[in-house]
Each structure stands twice: as structure tokens, then as C-alpha cells.
Design a protein around this motif. Structure first.
Motif, PDB file in Angstrom:
ATOM      1  N   PHE A  59       0.828  -3.110 -12.578  1.00 42.83           N
ATOM      2  CA  PHE A  59       0.320  -2.396 -11.399  1.00 42.83           C
ATOM      3  C   PHE A  59       0.484  -3.238 -10.135  1.00 42.83           C
ATOM      4  CE2 PHE A  59      -3.227  -1.867  -8.430  1.00 42.83           C
ATOM      5  CZ  PHE A  59      -3.009  -0.547  -8.037  1.00 42.83           C
ATOM      6  N   ALA A  60       0.148  -4.515 -10.227  1.00 40.43           N
ATOM      7  CA  ALA A  60       0.238  -5.384  -9.055  1.00 40.43           C
ATOM      8  C   ALA A  60       1.679  -5.490  -8.578  1.00 40.43           C
ATOM      9  CB  ALA A  60      -0.316  -6.776  -9.399  1.00 40.43           C
ATOM     10  N   TYR A  61       2.611  -5.595  -9.530  1.00 36.45           N
ATOM     11  CA  TYR A  61       4.020  -5.684  -9.146  1.00 36.45           C
ATOM     12  C   TYR A  61       4.479  -4.389  -8.467  1.00 36.45           C
ATOM     13  CZ  TYR A  61       9.077  -6.132  -9.441  1.00 36.45           C
ATOM     14  OH  TYR A  61      10.403  -6.183  -9.126  1.00 36.45           O
ATOM     15  N   ALA A  62       4.113  -3.247  -9.071  1.00 33.64           N
ATOM     16  CA  ALA A  62       4.522  -1.959  -8.500  1.00 33.64           C
ATOM     17  C   ALA A  62       3.885  -1.747  -7.129  1.00 33.64           C
ATOM     18  CB  ALA A  62       4.136  -0.825  -9.446  1.00 33.64           C
ATOM     19  N   ALA A  63       2.594  -2.085  -7.011  1.00 32.06           N
ATOM     20  CA  ALA A  63       1.899  -1.904  -5.731  1.00 32.06           C
ATOM     21  C   ALA A  63       2.506  -2.785  -4.653  1.00 32.06           C
ATOM     22  CB  ALA A  63       0.412  -2.210  -5.901  1.00 32.06           C
ATOM     23  N   SER A  64       2.819  -4.035  -5.009  1.00 28.79           N
ATOM     24  CA  SER A  64       3.402  -4.937  -4.009  1.00 28.79           C
ATOM     25  C   SER A  64       4.773  -4.435  -3.558  1.00 28.79           C
ATOM     26  CB  SER A  64       3.518  -6.359  -4.571  1.00 28.79           C
ATOM     27  OG  SER A  64       4.495  -6.418  -5.597  1.00 28.79           O
ATOM     28  N   HIS A  65       5.544  -3.898  -4.512  1.00 29.03           N
ATOM     29  CA  HIS A  65       6.858  -3.352  -4.146  1.00 29.03           C
ATOM     30  C   HIS A  65       6.708  -2.160  -3.207  1.00 29.03           C
ATOM     31  CE1 HIS A  65      10.433  -0.766  -4.688  1.00 29.03           C
ATOM     32  NE2 HIS A  65      11.081  -1.913  -4.774  1.00 29.03           N
ATOM     33  N   ASP A  66       5.765  -1.266  -3.533  1.00 29.08           N
ATOM     34  CA  ASP A  66       5.553  -0.077  -2.705  1.00 29.08           C
ATOM     35  C   ASP A  66       4.996  -0.432  -1.331  1.00 29.08           C
ATOM     36  OD1 ASP A  66       6.471   1.433  -4.776  1.00 29.08           O
ATOM     37  OD2 ASP A  66       4.498   2.066  -5.490  1.00 29.08           O
ATOM     38  N   LEU A  67       4.204  -1.503  -1.248  1.00 30.10           N
ATOM     39  CA  LEU A  67       3.659  -1.915   0.043  1.00 30.10           C
ATOM     40  C   LEU A  67       4.718  -2.609   0.901  1.00 30.10           C
ATOM     41  CD1 LEU A  67       0.161  -3.270  -1.051  1.00 30.10           C
ATOM     42  CD2 LEU A  67       0.585  -1.285   0.415  1.00 30.10           C
ATOM     43  N   ARG A  68       5.610  -3.340   0.249  1.00 34.07           N
ATOM     44  CA  ARG A  68       6.642  -4.058   1.007  1.00 34.07           C
ATOM     45  C   ARG A  68       7.666  -3.102   1.623  1.00 34.07           C
ATOM     46  NH1 ARG A  68       6.142  -8.043  -3.149  1.00 34.07           N
ATOM     47  NH2 ARG A  68       5.545 -10.072  -2.308  1.00 34.07           N
ATOM     48  N   ALA A  69       7.947  -1.998   0.938  1.00 38.16           N
ATOM     49  CA  ALA A  69       8.990  -1.085   1.408  1.00 38.16           C
ATOM     50  C   ALA A  69       8.725  -0.579   2.830  1.00 38.16           C
ATOM     51  CB  ALA A  69       9.137   0.082   0.431  1.00 38.16           C
ATOM     52  N   PRO A  70       7.530  -0.035   3.142  1.00 36.35           N
ATOM     53  CA  PRO A  70       7.304   0.395   4.530  1.00 36.35           C
ATOM     54  C   PRO A  70       7.285  -0.766   5.517  1.00 36.35           C
ATOM     55  CG  PRO A  70       5.290   0.609   3.232  1.00 36.35           C
ATOM     56  CD  PRO A  70       6.394   0.331   2.278  1.00 36.35           C
ATOM     57  N   LEU A  71       6.870  -1.950   5.072  1.00 30.36           N
ATOM     58  CA  LEU A  71       6.897  -3.100   5.974  1.00 30.36           C
ATOM     59  C   LEU A  71       8.330  -3.439   6.386  1.00 30.36           C
ATOM     60  CD1 LEU A  71       4.272  -5.539   4.413  1.00 30.36           C
ATOM     61  CD2 LEU A  71       4.078  -4.277   6.554  1.00 30.36           C
ATOM     62  N   ARG A  72       9.231  -3.395   5.406  1.00 31.90           N
ATOM     63  CA  ARG A  72      10.633  -3.665   5.727  1.00 31.90           C
ATOM     64  C   ARG A  72      11.181  -2.609   6.689  1.00 31.90           C
ATOM     65  NH1 ARG A  72      10.816  -5.390   0.197  1.00 31.90           N
ATOM     66  NH2 ARG A  72      11.324  -3.278  -0.483  1.00 31.90           N
ATOM     67  N   GLY A  73      10.746  -1.331   6.482  1.00 35.64           N
ATOM     68  CA  GLY A  73      11.181  -0.270   7.376  1.00 35.64           C
ATOM     69  C   GLY A  73      10.698  -0.491   8.799  1.00 35.64           C
ATOM     70  N   ILE A  74       9.446  -0.899   8.958  1.00 38.52           N
ATOM     71  CA  ILE A  74       8.896  -1.159  10.292  1.00 38.52           C
ATOM     72  C   ILE A  74       9.619  -2.342  10.939  1.00 38.52           C
ATOM     73  CG2 ILE A  74       6.824  -1.860  11.549  1.00 38.52           C
ATOM     74  CD1 ILE A  74       5.189  -0.426   9.351  1.00 38.52           C
ATOM     75  N   ALA A  75       9.894  -3.382  10.144  1.00 42.69           N
ATOM     76  CA  ALA A  75      10.599  -4.550  10.676  1.00 42.69           C
ATOM     77  C   ALA A  75      11.988  -4.164  11.180  1.00 42.69           C
ATOM     78  CB  ALA A  75      10.702  -5.628   9.597  1.00 42.69           C
ATOM     79  N   ASN A  76      12.669  -3.308  10.414  1.00 44.25           N
ATOM     80  CA  ASN A  76      13.996  -2.864  10.831  1.00 44.25           C
ATOM     81  C   ASN A  76      13.926  -2.045  12.121  1.00 44.25           C
ATOM     82  OD1 ASN A  76      15.269  -4.090   8.661  1.00 44.25           O
ATOM     83  ND2 ASN A  76      15.152  -2.264   7.371  1.00 44.25           N
ATOM     84  N   LEU A  77      12.919  -1.179  12.207  1.00 40.89           N
ATOM     85  CA  LEU A  77      12.760  -0.364  13.422  1.00 40.89           C
ATOM     86  C   LEU A  77      12.521  -1.253  14.640  1.00 40.89           C
ATOM     87  CD1 LEU A  77      10.583   2.634  12.146  1.00 40.89           C
ATOM     88  CD2 LEU A  77      12.917   2.756  13.043  1.00 40.89           C
ATOM     89  N   ALA A  78      11.652  -2.249  14.482  1.00 41.14           N
ATOM     90  CA  ALA A  78      11.369  -3.163  15.593  1.00 41.14           C
ATOM     91  C   ALA A  78      12.631  -3.893  16.032  1.00 41.14           C
ATOM     92  CB  ALA A  78      10.285  -4.158  15.185  1.00 41.14           C
ATOM     93  N   GLN A  79      13.439  -4.298  15.054  1.00 35.09           N
ATOM     94  CA  GLN A  79      14.688  -5.003  15.383  1.00 35.09           C
ATOM     95  C   GLN A  79      15.666  -4.076  16.097  1.00 35.09           C
ATOM     96  OE1 GLN A  79      16.552  -6.881  12.020  1.00 35.09           O
ATOM     97  NE2 GLN A  79      18.400  -7.400  13.147  1.00 35.09           N
ATOM     98  N   TRP A  80      15.767  -2.818  15.625  1.00 34.42           N
ATOM     99  CA  TRP A  80      16.689  -1.868  16.263  1.00 34.42           C
ATOM    100  C   TRP A  80      16.268  -1.577  17.707  1.00 34.42           C
ATOM    101  CZ3 TRP A  80      16.413   1.798  11.438  1.00 34.42           C
ATOM    102  CH2 TRP A  80      17.145   1.216  10.397  1.00 34.42           C
TER     103      TRP A  80
END
Length: 277
Positions: A59-80
């Protein structure tokens, strides 16, 4: 019932009587049955705990993966945004984007810290002979302090233990001293014999911690300074406490406000058999 019979021999060689003893073993049988039931119950509980730990890890691994995905998306948006509007961004907007990235990095560190904390002390590996002096020097090299000075006592002992938990404890304590000690902080690492344990001490000459906050610093997500002032997820010291206690030791603070801080902990000289399983 249990009986024991033996003949009583007469002078002429014949059997004069039979002597016997009867023992009531009912209570012992009941105790044996209760012990077997208890052993079976403990086996069931251990199996259930192992299954629960595996489910928690998944569960912790799956939750961390799911939480990281939107963070990466926000980081990409900020960079763009920064790249596309490079020539028209105001200084204030640049600062806001930088702050956004900083908050995202903090969130990633928080996710990593939660994962690390959830697993600490639950998985043990075979103990090895660890040179604490070499381990501490490796930690200092990894932290690469710039303005700080780290002094390591010569002749630090060798211990039979799991390397990774001890390395994590020193990494977090020395890193904490460097982070909060201020510019040019002096950090000393010492050890002394404490019977079945070694007492290790990480001392600094930084601002210190008032006694009323000594218990608070061990709590998860607890920091004494605003996170925008000092980066940190508030997990490092709680992880230290969990790791030390999982090895049968204890950890404490010796400090007064304005007088530096010492974080001390006890670590077994030789790992207990259960820790190597």
C-alpha cells in the motif's frame, strides 16, 4: 490418571502384596493443552502480522507512486510556464514559481520519509562487523559540509550489527546538527562504553534546544522552526528514535537554549539473535 505398580516380595520369594502409586495428572494435561493452544494462537498472530506488513508495504509503495505522479505533473507545468513566458515573467512571478518547486520537493521528501518511517525496524538483515569510525566518515563525506567542521573521535569501536540502520541514525543526527547548527557550526562525534551497549554522542555548538521541547522533537512531522526557513519533513529524528529502539537501545537529548545540543543513543555491541533473522 497415571499409576505405578510394583510387587512386594515375601520372605519365601512369593508375592506378598502389590504396592502402587496413583498420580492425578489432570492439571498438567490441562496446562499442556492451554500451552499448545497459546502456541497455535501466537503462530496465527505472527502469520497475520507478516501478511499485514506485506500489505502495508504494498500500500505504501502504491500510495507513494500515486502521490508522486501529480507532483511530477505540477513540476512540469511550472517549468513549461517559465520557459514559455521567460521574457514576460515578473520577478514576483519567478519567485512564486520557485516557491512552488520548493514546496513540491518538500512534498516528495515527505513521501520518501513516510515510506522510510513505515518500514523502519520491521525488516532485519544479517549482522556484520561494522567499523563505526569508517561508517561515520562515509556519512560525513556524503553530507559534504561546507562551512561546518565535523570532528570524529579516533578509535571508534567495531560493532556486530546491521549496517544500514546505524548508518541512517548517524546520517540523520549529523545532518540535523549541520542543518540547525548555523554557519560554521562545530560537530563532534564521540563514543563511550556502556556495558552491553556503546553510547554514541553527536554534539554541536549551535543554538541548542530548550528543555520543554526535548520530547517534541522526536514526534513525526515535528519541527521547531518554520519549514520555509529550514527545509525538512520533520521525520528525521522520529526515524532515529524508531531505529534505535528497534535495536534495543534508547535515544535522548542533552541541551539548553543557547548552549548547543547533544543527541546521544545506546547501540548494542552485538546484535541480538532475533535481529539477524
Amino acid at each position: 490418571m497415571r499409576d505405578a505398580m510394583r510387587p512386594v516380595i515375601a520372605p519365601d520369594g512369593g508375592t506378598a502384596a502389590v504396592q502402587g502409586v496413583m498420580i492425578d495428572v489432570t492439571a498438567r494435561k490441562e496446562i499442556d493443552a492451554r500451552l499448545r493452544e497459546r502456541a497455535e494462537e501466537l503462530t496465527r498472530l505472527a502469520t497475520a502480522l507478516e501478511r499485514s506488513n506485506k500489505e502495508l508495504d504494498a500500500f505504501a509503495y502504491a500510495a507513494s507512486h500515486d502521490l508522486r505522479a501529480p507532483l511530477r505533473g505540477i513540476a512540469n507545468l511550472a517549468q513549461w510556464i517559465e520557459e514559455d513566458m521567460h521574457g514576460s515573467l515578473t520577478e514576483g512571478t519567478r519567485e512564486m514559481l520557485a516557491l512552488m518547486r520548493s514546496r513540491m520537493h518538500r512534498m516528495e521528501a515527505l513521501i520518501d520519509g513516510i515510506l522510510e518511517y513505515s518500514r523502519a525496524g520491521r525488516v532485519h538483515h544479517r549482522p556484520d562487523k561494522v567499523s563505526v569510525g569508517r561508517l561515520v566518515r562515509d556519512v560525513v563525506d556524503l553530507l559534504a559540509p561546507e562551512s561546518a567542521t565535523v570532528w570524529v573521535q579516533s578509535g571508534l569501536p567495531d560493532v556486530l550489527t546491521e549496517r544500514l540502520p546505524l548508518q541512517q541514525v548517524f546520517h540523520n543526527l549529523i545532518g540535523n546538527a549541520l542543518k540547525h547548527g548555523g554557519e560554521g557550526v562545530q560537530v563532534d562525534v564521540r563514543a563511550r562504553d556502556a556495558d552491553a551497549f556503546w553510547e554514541f554522542r553527536v554534539e554541536d555548538d549551535g543554538p541548542g534546544i530548550a528543555p520543554e521541547f526535548h520530547d517534541r522533537v522526536w514526534g513525526i512531522f515535528q519541527t521547531l522552526e518554520p519549514r520555509d526557513k529550514v527545509e525538512g519533513a520533520g521525520i528525521g529524528l522520529s526515524l532515529v528514535k524508531k531505529l534505535v529502539e528497534s535495536q534495543g537501545g534508547r535515544v535522548w537529548i542533552e541541551s539548553m537554549a543557547g548552549a548547543g545540543a547533544t543527541f546521544a543513543f545506546l547501540w548494542r555491541k552485538t546484535a541480538s539473535p532475533a535481529e539477524g533473522e
